[in-house]
Scaffold this active site. Sequence first.
Site, mmCIF file in Angstrom:
data_model
loop_
_atom_site.group_PDB
_atom_site.id
_atom_site.type_symbol
_atom_site.label_atom_id
_atom_site.label_comp_id
_atom_site.label_asym_id
_atom_site.label_seq_id
_atom_site.Cartn_x
_atom_site.Cartn_y
_atom_site.Cartn_z
ATOM 1 N N LYS A 72 6.299 -4.174 0.277
ATOM 2 C CA LYS A 72 7.235 -3.853 1.334
ATOM 3 C C LYS A 72 7.918 -5.100 1.913
ATOM 4 O O LYS A 72 9.140 -5.162 2.007
ATOM 5 C CB LYS A 72 6.469 -3.125 2.440
ATOM 6 N N THR A 73 7.103 -6.069 2.272
ATOM 7 C CA THR A 73 7.663 -7.273 2.875
ATOM 8 C C THR A 73 8.564 -8.001 1.888
ATOM 9 O O THR A 73 9.599 -8.552 2.244
ATOM 10 C CB THR A 73 6.543 -8.206 3.358
ATOM 11 N N ASP A 260 11.462 -2.947 10.138
ATOM 12 C CA ASP A 260 10.151 -2.951 9.488
ATOM 13 C C ASP A 260 9.269 -1.902 10.157
ATOM 14 O O ASP A 260 9.429 -1.617 11.338
ATOM 15 C CB ASP A 260 9.543 -4.350 9.677
ATOM 16 N N GLU A 261 8.345 -1.334 9.427
ATOM 17 C CA GLU A 261 7.378 -0.376 9.982
ATOM 18 C C GLU A 261 8.071 0.735 10.788
ATOM 19 O O GLU A 261 7.697 1.031 11.919
ATOM 20 C CB GLU A 261 6.369 -1.091 10.901
ATOM 21 N N GLN A 295 1.034 5.719 6.978
ATOM 22 C CA GLN A 295 0.351 4.671 7.729
ATOM 23 C C GLN A 295 0.761 4.667 9.194
ATOM 24 O O GLN A 295 0.634 3.662 9.883
ATOM 25 C CB GLN A 295 0.612 3.296 7.112
ATOM 26 N N ARG A 641 -6.969 -0.874 2.229
ATOM 27 C CA ARG A 641 -7.059 -2.324 2.484
ATOM 28 C C ARG A 641 -7.798 -3.028 1.362
ATOM 29 O O ARG A 641 -7.783 -4.245 1.240
ATOM 30 C CB ARG A 641 -7.799 -2.633 3.803
#
Length: 796
Positions: A72-73, A260-261, A295, A641
């Site tokens: 994503k980043t 973002d997010e 998420q 994770r």
Amino acid sequence: MADPFSFDDADEPDFSRAPTPRAGGIAARAQAAVQAAMGVPRYVEALNPEQRAAVEAMDGPVLVLAGAGTGKTRVLTTRIAHIIATGRARAHEILAVTFTNKAAREMKERVAALAGPVAEGMPWLGTFHAIGTKILRRHAELVGLKSGFTILDTDDQVRLLRQVIQSENIDDKRWTPRALAIQIDNWKNRGLGPAQVPAGEAEAFANGKGRHLYQLYQERLKILNAADFGDLLLEGLRLLRENADVLADYQRRFRYILVDEYQDTNTVQYLWLRLLAQGTPDRPRNICCVGDDDQSIYGWRGADVDNILRFEKDFPGATVIRLERNYRSTAHILAAAAHLIAHNEGRLGKTLFTDGEDGEKPTVAGVWDSEEEARTIGEDIEQLQRQGQSLDEVAILVRASFQMREFEERFITLGLPYKVIGGPRFYERAEIRDALAYLRCVAQPADDLAFERIFNVPKRGLGDATLQVLHDHGRRQKIPLMQAARELIETEELKPKPRQTIRALMDDFTRWSSLIDSKPHNELAEQILEESGYTDMWQKDRSADAAGRLENLKELVRSMEEFPDLGGFLEHISLVMDAENNDTGERVSIMTLHAAKGLEFETVYLPGWEEGLFPHQRSLDEQGRAGLEEERRLAYVGITRARLRAKIYFATNRRIRGLWQSTIPSRFLDELPAAHVDVVDGGQTSYGGYAASRFNAVETFGSSYNTPGWQRAQKSGGFGERGKSNWNASSKRGPQTIEGELVAKSSASSSYAKGARVFHQKFGSGTVSAVDGNKLTVDFDKAGRKMVLEGFVQAA
DNA sequence: CGGAGCGGGATTTTT
DNA sequence: TCCCGCTCCG
């Protein structure tokens, strides 16, 4: 960041000072031309097809649904670099917002690494709050503030509200300032000013005084020239709404918007973005939101998952790109996570996959109690450590922070190094807040809340009575407290003792203020803490944490060096305020599941998977199914994770609020696929038979839906198999009903049709023979007919 | 004003 | 059970 904290009125970056963005732009364009001649730029070449599509979709709204560990980043930063490199916009024409400072920092670094000095600065890359502040400071007077307004944190906010409540003669025991603060925050999160609060809600607080108190509070803020965190967004929104010219200016300025997010945005943030992204026919709305509905774990704090679920409606013609190729975890881990999250209804639907190894199956182990849980995990970690596992790659992710203590205690006895992530933040610590209050008093003499805080810290014999006198005088004369103090010590209104004390204190402040321009601000801070007796206070303190507090104060003074002046430092601290822990050596990380979002570890321990704790009872009670789904997303976040190993535990007994209670294993355990999970016997003392019955239950659920247990479950909404063991021995709450409803309910329509070819991690390829909501009956080429959840297959 | 002693509450947390 | 905040008393 040449000078990130000066909010001067330079509308465009000052080219004489900034590293020549224009020249950089030309260079970049030349470079882009070269790249075009040679084909695709290297940074784009390195992406997979979906990532590349997300980077190259330049016109119109774009939603990137980026699953955990799908890069994503990388997409966000590459997109920014690409926009700059292709000359579509310059660095200062790009608005890029994140939630945390950490994310903003990371993005800044990675963009700089990709695009080089062209991206220098990125003046509009930052958190919602930082950017909100920046805009608000430029136009403060339009919302009744002055540019240098103070940003209040929760503590200040609560103290101010206490005053407001008391001024209305409302009982602040019955109607606590904290509750009102939460309520107001909630309103602000939803984009509601005092006038817009729904009547019903406004009436609920203090017998109908809610709206009035909110109104008064806002007025008090303006008088103090202060804004709370909510205002940074809500007043920012009001500013844009009420000033068409200002809005138009920013709409023109921000040629590209990146978020973002996005799943974590609340209503104000959404409204603010929508306003800025509002296109005109000749100017498409180039907004790109990146997020993962699976998420979304901050609903309780105002985040609205619907924002992301609704994206295509909000931005018609949006391009939606799914990133599902996972680069983090092994296949078994992904399969377990995918199967679990498929139980949620409110989701856009994504299934992570990997080309990587199957790896180790996640494990589930039952232990007797939380003590054994800690012991077992401790020993397991030591075992892994002997096999060469780095402790930096090990994390324990808990649902609630009280679970941490047991691990800490155990690890201390074992001598296993650990660090607790999260916990009380640096800036929340009393000593830091006190020190900052002193500095605020020097830098901003009208900061009444700061003055009140340190008025009698360290104790100098001044109490409420004296403070009241100052307040009365201040209010009468409409002057700040410190000025009131200065005036009062010249009169007879105060008793001799407090009068003398205050005189001394004011003399101190006069002296410190006079040094503000001549002395380096960190030295001044040191001097203030010394001369005020503040450091002395902690040196004399015999309690265990006094030494740590002094250490924190030193750290604070040290951190000031990085800032040009006191004002710049205070601005930073009010928005950022995180302390980088510069510790050395490998350590196991202990943190909450919430704190773990965005991180990854080779080995992840997930203790406490018990009904009531996880999913948390309160979440269920207060939010119903939405709460359950958010808990399930939390479980999903936890599992994803892990790169190599996910180890889940449940205890049969747990001490909650002092008393031991027997617990039921979490329903989420039932939702894991047997084919991808190993049920192991936990610690040495775990009682016999449990693991075996547990395994049966999982087997029943995961590998075949045609067993008696499954069929019974469909009819009754419960799992008969479990009743045999003590799965739900003491359960009167009946979580099974909800679960049965969730799993068996067929409201969601499937994206697969009868006859479709699908692929399943365990069973291979097959043909869909029946569709029932999100459940598919599939005739697998090799494995025969099975019922599977839709989320667990991919189109083949 | 400041310490002791009592009662109520006790997920998750950023800015 | 443990911690915080408030009240009451010296």
